[in-house]
Design an enzyme around this catalytic site. Structure first.
Site, PDB file in Angstrom:
ATOM      1  N   ARG A  54       8.459  -5.987 -12.554  1.00  0.00           N
ATOM      2  CA  ARG A  54       7.203  -6.263 -13.179  1.00  0.00           C
ATOM      3  C   ARG A  54       7.166  -5.356 -14.426  1.00  0.00           C
ATOM      4  O   ARG A  54       8.105  -4.532 -14.684  1.00  0.00           O
ATOM      5  CB  ARG A  54       6.132  -5.756 -12.527  1.00  0.00           C
ATOM      6  CG  ARG A  54       5.471  -6.896 -11.342  1.00  0.00           C
ATOM      7  CD  ARG A  54       4.022  -6.873 -11.161  1.00  0.00           C
ATOM      8  NE  ARG A  54       3.255  -6.668 -12.450  1.00  0.00           N
ATOM      9  CZ  ARG A  54       1.938  -6.342 -12.492  1.00  0.00           C
ATOM     10  NH1 ARG A  54       1.399  -5.781 -11.373  1.00  0.00           N
ATOM     11  NH2 ARG A  54       1.405  -6.620 -13.754  1.00  0.00           N
ATOM     12  N   ARG A  73      10.967  -3.018  -8.677  1.00  0.00           N
ATOM     13  CA  ARG A  73      10.333  -2.225  -7.425  1.00  0.00           C
ATOM     14  C   ARG A  73      11.104  -2.586  -6.477  1.00  0.00           C
ATOM     15  O   ARG A  73      11.290  -3.713  -5.950  1.00  0.00           O
ATOM     16  CB  ARG A  73       8.978  -2.879  -7.346  1.00  0.00           C
ATOM     17  CG  ARG A  73       8.040  -2.571  -8.770  1.00  0.00           C
ATOM     18  CD  ARG A  73       6.571  -3.160  -8.759  1.00  0.00           C
ATOM     19  NE  ARG A  73       5.950  -2.438  -9.614  1.00  0.00           N
ATOM     20  CZ  ARG A  73       4.763  -2.686  -9.987  1.00  0.00           C
ATOM     21  NH1 ARG A  73       3.963  -3.483  -9.418  1.00  0.00           N
ATOM     22  NH2 ARG A  73       4.060  -2.214 -11.106  1.00  0.00           N
ATOM     23  N   ASP A  79       2.289  -1.384  -6.908  1.00  0.00           N
ATOM     24  CA  ASP A  79       2.201  -0.412  -8.021  1.00  0.00           C
ATOM     25  C   ASP A  79       2.971   0.840  -7.247  1.00  0.00           C
ATOM     26  O   ASP A  79       3.506   1.505  -7.795  1.00  0.00           O
ATOM     27  CB  ASP A  79       1.119   0.060  -8.445  1.00  0.00           C
ATOM     28  CG  ASP A  79       0.440  -0.929  -9.408  1.00  0.00           C
ATOM     29  OD1 ASP A  79       1.108  -2.030  -9.753  1.00  0.00           O
ATOM     30  OD2 ASP A  79      -0.640  -1.174  -9.488  1.00  0.00           O
ATOM     31  N   GLU A 240      -5.213   0.398 -19.810  1.00  0.00           N
ATOM     32  CA  GLU A 240      -4.018   0.254 -20.539  1.00  0.00           C
ATOM     33  C   GLU A 240      -4.312  -0.149 -21.874  1.00  0.00           C
ATOM     34  O   GLU A 240      -5.062  -0.686 -22.285  1.00  0.00           O
ATOM     35  CB  GLU A 240      -3.122  -0.615 -19.666  1.00  0.00           C
ATOM     36  CG  GLU A 240      -2.817  -0.323 -18.199  1.00  0.00           C
ATOM     37  CD  GLU A 240      -2.258  -1.470 -17.329  1.00  0.00           C
ATOM     38  OE1 GLU A 240      -1.168  -1.277 -16.574  1.00  0.00           O
ATOM     39  OE2 GLU A 240      -2.992  -2.397 -17.493  1.00  0.00           O
ATOM     40  N   ARG A 256      -7.324  -2.215 -22.688  1.00  0.00           N
ATOM     41  CA  ARG A 256      -7.620  -3.085 -21.194  1.00  0.00           C
ATOM     42  C   ARG A 256      -9.140  -2.517 -20.981  1.00  0.00           C
ATOM     43  O   ARG A 256      -9.453  -1.312 -21.082  1.00  0.00           O
ATOM     44  CB  ARG A 256      -7.014  -2.845 -20.232  1.00  0.00           C
ATOM     45  CG  ARG A 256      -7.299  -3.494 -18.757  1.00  0.00           C
ATOM     46  CD  ARG A 256      -6.242  -3.164 -17.978  1.00  0.00           C
ATOM     47  NE  ARG A 256      -6.582  -3.454 -16.463  1.00  0.00           N
ATOM     48  CZ  ARG A 256      -5.820  -3.691 -15.381  1.00  0.00           C
ATOM     49  NH1 ARG A 256      -4.468  -3.699 -15.700  1.00  0.00           N
ATOM     50  NH2 ARG A 256      -6.228  -3.888 -14.333  1.00  0.00           N
ATOM     51  N   ARG A 316      -5.479 -14.369 -14.437  1.00  0.00           N
ATOM     52  CA  ARG A 316      -4.351 -14.069 -15.184  1.00  0.00           C
ATOM     53  C   ARG A 316      -3.569 -15.338 -15.480  1.00  0.00           C
ATOM     54  O   ARG A 316      -2.434 -15.662 -14.727  1.00  0.00           O
ATOM     55  CB  ARG A 316      -3.223 -12.970 -14.667  1.00  0.00           C
ATOM     56  CG  ARG A 316      -4.228 -11.487 -14.603  1.00  0.00           C
ATOM     57  CD  ARG A 316      -3.346 -10.568 -14.202  1.00  0.00           C
ATOM     58  NE  ARG A 316      -4.046  -9.094 -14.429  1.00  0.00           N
ATOM     59  CZ  ARG A 316      -3.466  -7.832 -13.919  1.00  0.00           C
ATOM     60  NH1 ARG A 316      -2.465  -7.913 -13.269  1.00  0.00           N
ATOM     61  NH2 ARG A 316      -4.080  -7.000 -14.023  1.00  0.00           N
ATOM     62  N   TYR A 345       1.345  -9.153 -17.484  1.00  0.00           N
ATOM     63  CA  TYR A 345       1.682  -8.269 -18.677  1.00  0.00           C
ATOM     64  C   TYR A 345       2.460  -8.703 -19.878  1.00  0.00           C
ATOM     65  O   TYR A 345       3.336  -9.538 -19.421  1.00  0.00           O
ATOM     66  CB  TYR A 345       2.199  -6.984 -18.323  1.00  0.00           C
ATOM     67  CG  TYR A 345       1.254  -6.113 -17.381  1.00  0.00           C
ATOM     68  CD1 TYR A 345       0.159  -6.617 -16.806  1.00  0.00           C
ATOM     69  CD2 TYR A 345       1.483  -4.628 -17.341  1.00  0.00           C
ATOM     70  CE1 TYR A 345      -0.936  -5.997 -16.035  1.00  0.00           C
ATOM     71  CE2 TYR A 345       0.545  -3.955 -16.431  1.00  0.00           C
ATOM     72  CZ  TYR A 345      -0.465  -4.676 -15.810  1.00  0.00           C
ATOM     73  OH  TYR A 345      -1.361  -3.608 -15.157  1.00  0.00           O
ATOM     74  N   GLU A 367       5.277 -11.431 -18.074  1.00  0.00           N
ATOM     75  CA  GLU A 367       5.427 -11.874 -16.431  1.00  0.00           C
ATOM     76  C   GLU A 367       4.825 -13.305 -16.434  1.00  0.00           C
ATOM     77  O   GLU A 367       3.843 -13.549 -17.013  1.00  0.00           O
ATOM     78  CB  GLU A 367       4.522 -10.972 -15.887  1.00  0.00           C
ATOM     79  CG  GLU A 367       4.872  -9.350 -15.890  1.00  0.00           C
ATOM     80  CD  GLU A 367       3.689  -8.308 -15.158  1.00  0.00           C
ATOM     81  OE1 GLU A 367       4.151  -7.265 -14.946  1.00  0.00           O
ATOM     82  OE2 GLU A 367       2.752  -8.753 -15.124  1.00  0.00           O
TER      83      GLU A 367
END
Length: 388
Positions: A54, A73, A79, A240, A256, A316, A345, A367
């Site tokens: 990510r 990750r 996250d 962001e 954002r 999204r 993103y 993404e």
């Protein structure tokens, strides 16, 4: 006869002199983007030591190499948790790529690293990557702002340097996206990285360096309301962000809108003093840029401002490229859909070599998925005039 030949030659010279400015050049009014090629750079799904890729970043180096970064990750898509910073490198403008290398490994930290901003210092030829560690302060603290640097075009990287010795331990998550080196006054040559704070202490915050990244200081800030308190729906909560520089030296930061204050759209703030302040006087809400609260891409190239995001007010999906011929004050009605499905993103770059060929292209990393937006990280080369 000789006089006639000279006259004819002079006529041809005059003809090409008039024509030559138009040959090989394109006007911003002619922009009609076309996806030139697309490649999947990373695919999630518990491969080896990585569960999910990510937070993609992309940049050209001073020597023209293309560098793509992402969080790898380790244990889950969350996250939180331990991660690598993954890198792939291209020396042919994205036609082929090196295998993935891991340039940072945070071990087994329960609250690992978070990307991050990449920036290129053209004056010394370095590439700098700034990221956070323990940002969420989950079973580890304090939060730290970290930096690694490459002096050989992305081939090798320094050991991580903890900038919190200079900046303090306030939680700061750079980007995600790219930082800028000021090309115009005020503060020509300055490095500027902007990011955000924790959900309670959120806002846009910038850090600055006037000595090529050796030392950093705090710059402008735009704090959330109420600051350092739990937020509610529709509170003012800038998050962001992606800075770009206009040719008049203004820094424009596209932000954002975490809690959808005022609209499901983007916040825009400007700095007129090289990132030292982010005055509320220059803040506005860009209602054309419909947004589901996500990190987005922005890029200034040859007097045109480009923007990418999942253009949807709830979900999204529908990654879209838009462009402005007025520094973002208005947007061309036409837009280009990059991907209709789940998309998250994004980050953009271009090569400013001065050649007519490089004027034609921008490069997007984002993404992309079919069911979920974090299934892959995809690279797209876009021909700005390909539809004509």
């Amino acid at each position: 006869m000789e006089t006639g030949s000279r006259w004819l030659a002079a006529l041809w010279i005059l003809f090409f002199a008039v024509l030559s400015p138009c040959v090989g050049s394109s006007s911003p009014q002619q922009i009609d983007p076309l996806m030139y090629e697309e490649q999947l750079l990373w695919v999630s799904g518990a491969q080896g030591e990585v569960n999910t890729y990510r937070i993609p970043l992309i940049t050209f180096t001073s020597k023209g190499s293309l560098l793509a970064f992402t969080e790898a990750r380790k244990g889950s898509a969350s996250d939180l948790g331990a991660k690598f910073i993954a890198l792939r490198r291209s020396t042919d403008k994205g036609a082929t790529w090196s295998p993935t290398s891991f340039i940072v490994d945070d071990g087994l930290k329960p609250d690992g690293l978070n990307l991050g901003s990449v920036l290129v210092d053209d004056e010394v030829g370095s590439v700098i990557l700034v990221y956070a560690i323990c940002f969420h302060e989950y079973q580890c603290k304090p939060s730290s702002t970290m930096m690694v640097e490459s002096l050989d075009d992305g081939l090798s990287w320094s050991s991580p340097k903890n900038l919190s010795v200079q900046l303090g331990v306030k939680a700061f998550a750079p980007g995600p996206g790219f930082g800028i080196q000021k090309r115009f006054n005020p503060a020509k040559g300055r490095l500027v990285v902007c990011g955000h704070g924790t959900l309670a202490g959120d806002g846009v915050f910038c850090i600055l360096s006037d000595d090529h990244g050796r030392t950093w200081t705090h710059g402008g800030e735009l704090k959330s309301i109420p600051y350092n308190q739990q937020k509610k729906a529709l509170d003012f909560n800038p998050d962001e962000c992606q800075p770009i520089e206009l040719t008049d030296g203004t820094i424009v930061i596209n932000v954002r809108n975490q809690n959808n204050y005022h609209c499901h759209c983007r916040i825009v703030v400007r700095s007129l003093d090289g990132g030292l302040t982010l005055p509320i006087d220059h803040l506005y809400f860009d209602t054309v840029l419909v947004d589901p609260a996500v990190a987005a891409g922005a890029l200034q190239k040859d007097g045109v401002l480009y923007f990418t995001n999942p253009s949807n007010n709830q979900h999204r999906v529908n990654l879209t490229l838009r462009w402005s011929l007025s520094n973002g004050h208005s947007w061309v009605k036409e837009a280009m859909q990059i991907w209709a499905g789940p998309s998250g993103y994004s980050c953009m770059t271009s090569l400013d070599s001065g050649s007519a060929e490089d004027q034609k292209f921008i490069y997007v990393i984002y993404e992309k998925g079919h069911k979920d937006y974090d299934e892959t990280v995809s690279f797209v080369k876009i021909h700005l005039y390909g539809g004509r």
